[in-house]
Write an enzyme that holds these catalytic residues in place. Sequence first.
Site, PDB file in Angstrom:
ATOM      1  N   CYS A  24       0.930  -1.401   0.258  1.00 15.44           N
ATOM      2  CA  CYS A  24       0.118   0.264   0.167  1.00 15.44           C
ATOM      3  C   CYS A  24       0.477   1.305  -0.292  1.00 15.44           C
ATOM      4  O   CYS A  24       0.438   2.077  -0.380  1.00 15.44           O
ATOM      5  CB  CYS A  24      -1.287   0.209   0.950  1.00 15.44           C
ATOM      6  SG  CYS A  24      -2.339  -1.259   1.080  1.00 15.44           S
ATOM      7  N   HIS A  69     -12.376   8.816  -9.530  1.00 15.01           N
ATOM      8  CA  HIS A  69     -11.544   8.538 -10.618  1.00 15.01           C
ATOM      9  C   HIS A  69     -10.305   9.381 -10.401  1.00 15.01           C
ATOM     10  O   HIS A  69     -10.181  10.189 -11.339  1.00 15.01           O
ATOM     11  CB  HIS A  69     -12.457   8.260 -12.395  1.00 15.01           C
ATOM     12  CG  HIS A  69     -12.763   7.324 -12.547  1.00 15.01           C
ATOM     13  ND1 HIS A  69     -13.913   6.937 -12.011  1.00 15.01           N
ATOM     14  CD2 HIS A  69     -12.254   6.860 -13.312  1.00 15.01           C
ATOM     15  CE1 HIS A  69     -14.561   6.094 -12.353  1.00 15.01           C
ATOM     16  NE2 HIS A  69     -13.681   4.861 -12.982  1.00 15.01           N
ATOM     17  N   GLU A 129     -12.736  -0.610   1.391  1.00 15.41           N
ATOM     18  CA  GLU A 129     -11.490  -0.617   0.554  1.00 15.41           C
ATOM     19  C   GLU A 129     -11.682  -1.299  -0.480  1.00 15.41           C
ATOM     20  O   GLU A 129     -11.098  -1.871  -1.785  1.00 15.41           O
ATOM     21  CB  GLU A 129     -10.760  -0.279   1.875  1.00 15.41           C
ATOM     22  CG  GLU A 129      -9.458  -0.516   0.952  1.00 15.41           C
ATOM     23  CD  GLU A 129      -8.634   0.671   1.359  1.00 15.41           C
ATOM     24  OE1 GLU A 129      -8.420   1.452   1.850  1.00 15.41           O
ATOM     25  OE2 GLU A 129      -7.339  -0.226   1.716  1.00 15.41           O
TER      26      GLU A 129
END
Length: 141
Positions: A24, A69, A129
């Site tokens: 991550c 986005h 998530e």
Amino acid sequence: MTFSVIRKHEIHCGHRVVGHEGKCKNLHGHSYVFHFTCMSDELDNLGRVIDFSVIKNLLCNWLDAHWDHKLILWDQDPWLDDLRKIDSSIVTIPYNPTAENLAKYLAEVIGPGLLYKHEVKLTEVLIEETSKCSARYVISN
């Protein structure tokens, strides 16, 4: 007695977690699913906490306009200046963009500003998530 309603919304965006010990730490994206819980002690004259379309028009449309986005980065991310040279649409927040911090930011900063005209309180934001991992931020009274 307190009443609550929950509105769900999905967006797609990227982030990275500065200092993360695993994958991550890299730029990557998610199909985030947000669950907004609004509460009220009273129902309106039609018997609702708030119309679901109001939550959509305020909170869900905010997500679409500001985060969908997009790449969300911590405003202290050491990569920020270089990445902005490539993509000026990067969004910053004052926290490392973990799911927990995104939920906190929405519950404490964005939600109250959008819902202030309504007789409800955004009391919880749950963020999925992935299909296996979620984080919840609850505002205590």
